[in-house]
Enzyme design. Structure first.
Site, PDB file in Angstrom:
ATOM      1  N   ASN A   1       2.965   3.034 -10.598  1.00  0.00           N
ATOM      2  CA  ASN A   1       1.723   3.025 -11.377  1.00  0.00           C
ATOM      3  C   ASN A   1       0.479   3.266 -10.517  1.00  0.00           C
ATOM      4  O   ASN A   1      -0.504   3.822 -10.999  1.00  0.00           O
ATOM      5  CB  ASN A   1       1.600   1.675 -12.102  1.00  0.00           C
TER       6      ASN A   1
ATOM      7  N   TYR B   1      -7.479  15.289  -9.122  1.00  0.00           N
ATOM      8  CA  TYR B   1      -6.750  14.306  -9.940  1.00  0.00           C
ATOM      9  C   TYR B   1      -5.777  14.978 -10.912  1.00  0.00           C
ATOM     10  O   TYR B   1      -4.579  14.641 -10.901  1.00  0.00           O
ATOM     11  CB  TYR B   1      -7.729  13.418 -10.714  1.00  0.00           C
TER      12      TYR B   1
ATOM     13  N   THR C   1     -10.398   1.444 -17.871  1.00  0.00           N
ATOM     14  CA  THR C   1     -10.057   0.780 -16.600  1.00  0.00           C
ATOM     15  C   THR C   1     -11.069   1.199 -15.539  1.00  0.00           C
ATOM     16  O   THR C   1     -11.875   2.108 -15.749  1.00  0.00           O
ATOM     17  CB  THR C   1      -8.640   1.182 -16.104  1.00  0.00           C
TER      18      THR C   1
ATOM     19  N   LYS D   1      -1.376  15.013 -10.940  1.00  0.00           N
ATOM     20  CA  LYS D   1      -0.441  14.577 -11.978  1.00  0.00           C
ATOM     21  C   LYS D   1       0.516  15.726 -12.348  1.00  0.00           C
ATOM     22  O   LYS D   1       1.675  15.479 -12.701  1.00  0.00           O
ATOM     23  CB  LYS D   1      -1.212  14.065 -13.199  1.00  0.00           C
TER      24      LYS D   1
ATOM     25  N   ASP E   1       0.879  -1.177   0.000  1.00  0.00           N
ATOM     26  CA  ASP E   1       0.000   0.000   0.000  1.00  0.00           C
ATOM     27  C   ASP E   1       0.906   1.214   0.000  1.00  0.00           C
ATOM     28  O   ASP E   1       1.649   1.441   0.968  1.00  0.00           O
ATOM     29  CB  ASP E   1      -0.905  -0.025   1.240  1.00  0.00           C
TER      30      ASP E   1
END
Ligand SMILES: NC(=O)c1ccc[n+]([C@@H]2O[C@H](COP(=O)([O-])OP(=O)(O)OC[C@H]3O[C@@H](n4cnc5c(N)ncnc54)[C@H](OP(=O)(O)O)[C@@H]3O)[C@@H](O)[C@H]2O)c1
Length: 241
Positions: A88, A164, A199, A168, A61
């Site tokens: 990832n 989000y 996904t 990044k 984790d």
């Protein structure tokens, strides 16, 4: 110590991470399948092994110091070094994410996984990476984190987000800082955008397959010595920050 290249992919139990593990395994590498749920990790490892990959489960984790320390110990005991780390694991964080209404807890959770998790895992794995002859670090980013892209009128940059997409952007900035600090070593550190892949992260709305998304990460994991570091790539080449 074995000659076989050893890699770790975080969040490899499904989605793009699973396909990165499959792609690296197809090269004949030994691949650690990072998974925060050991059962999901074992299931993915079994599928990879059935496909001929030398895979092993690494319970991991990325938000948990103890879990990360145990993962380092597991890889050290098994391989004695790490050649390639693919950061990832990531989360989208749920809605709403518009800056005017986002819950600060959403931003905190997304940054904890997508940015601080990468720093936590990378720093813990660095002693093992430094034992490799050709260490590579690949961070799974996204073009939605590109401020240049976000600033282009009409560009397809995903939903408006204060969690989000900026996570990044933050990850890209951290990638550049690692590349600068490690610039006098043989460790190459780059960010990869897999494109919009179907996904769990996006309710399977993506238009590419996870295997297509994995390709750029596999390419950056296999860069030759002297290859680029501190850059951001997708399948078509270098992306703007
Ligand atoms: N899909 C896209 O279109 C797209 C586009 C650009 C970038 N990306 C990036 O690509 C990466 C992979 O995403 P994906 O689309 O394959 O998503 P996904 O199918 O949701 O897979 C995410 C993986 O990360 C794991 N994970 C989440 N939190 C974790 C934690 N705290 N510790 C360890 N593992 C954790 C998940 O584990 P569980 O199964 O336990 O939840 C899962 O294995 C992410 O960094 C994402 O931001 C994806």
């Amino acid at each position: 110590m074995s000659e076989q290249t050893v890699a770790l992919v975080t969040g490899a139990n499904k989605g793009i991470g699973y396909e990165i593990a499959a792609g690296l395994g197809a090269l004949g590498w030994s691949v650690g399948v990072g998974a925060r749920d050991a059962g999901r990790g074992e299931a993915a490892t079994a599928r990879l092994r059935a496909a001929g990959v030398e895979a092993f489960t690494v319970p991991l984790d990325v938000t948990d110091d103890g879990s990360v320390t145990a993962a380092v110990e597991l890889i050290d005991a098994r391989a004695g070094r790490l050649d390639v780390l693919v950061n990832n694991a990531g989360i989208a964080g749920g809605l709403p994410q518009e800056p005017t209404v986002v819950d600060p807890a959403t931003i905190r959770a997304v940054v904890e996984t997508n940015v601080i998790g990468v720093v936590r895992v990378t720093n813990a794995m660095l002693p093992l990476l430094r034992r490799s002859a050709a260490p590579r670090i690949v961070n799974l980013s996204s073009a939605v984190g590109s401020l240049t892209r976000q600033s282009e009128p009409g560009a397809m940059t995903g939903p408006i987000s204060a969690a989000y997409a900026p996570s990044k952007t933050f990850l890209n900035a951290v990638t550049v800082q690692y590349a600068k600090e490690l610039g006098d070593t043989d460790i190459l550190v780059n960010a990869a955008c897999p494109g919009y892949c179907a996904t769990d992260l996006n309710g399977f709305r993506g238009v590419r397959t996870p295997a297509q998304g994995a390709a750029v990460a596999v390419r950056l994991a296999t860069l030759p010595d002297g290859g680029p570091s501190g850059a951001f790539f997708d399948d078509d080449g270098e992306l703007p920050w």
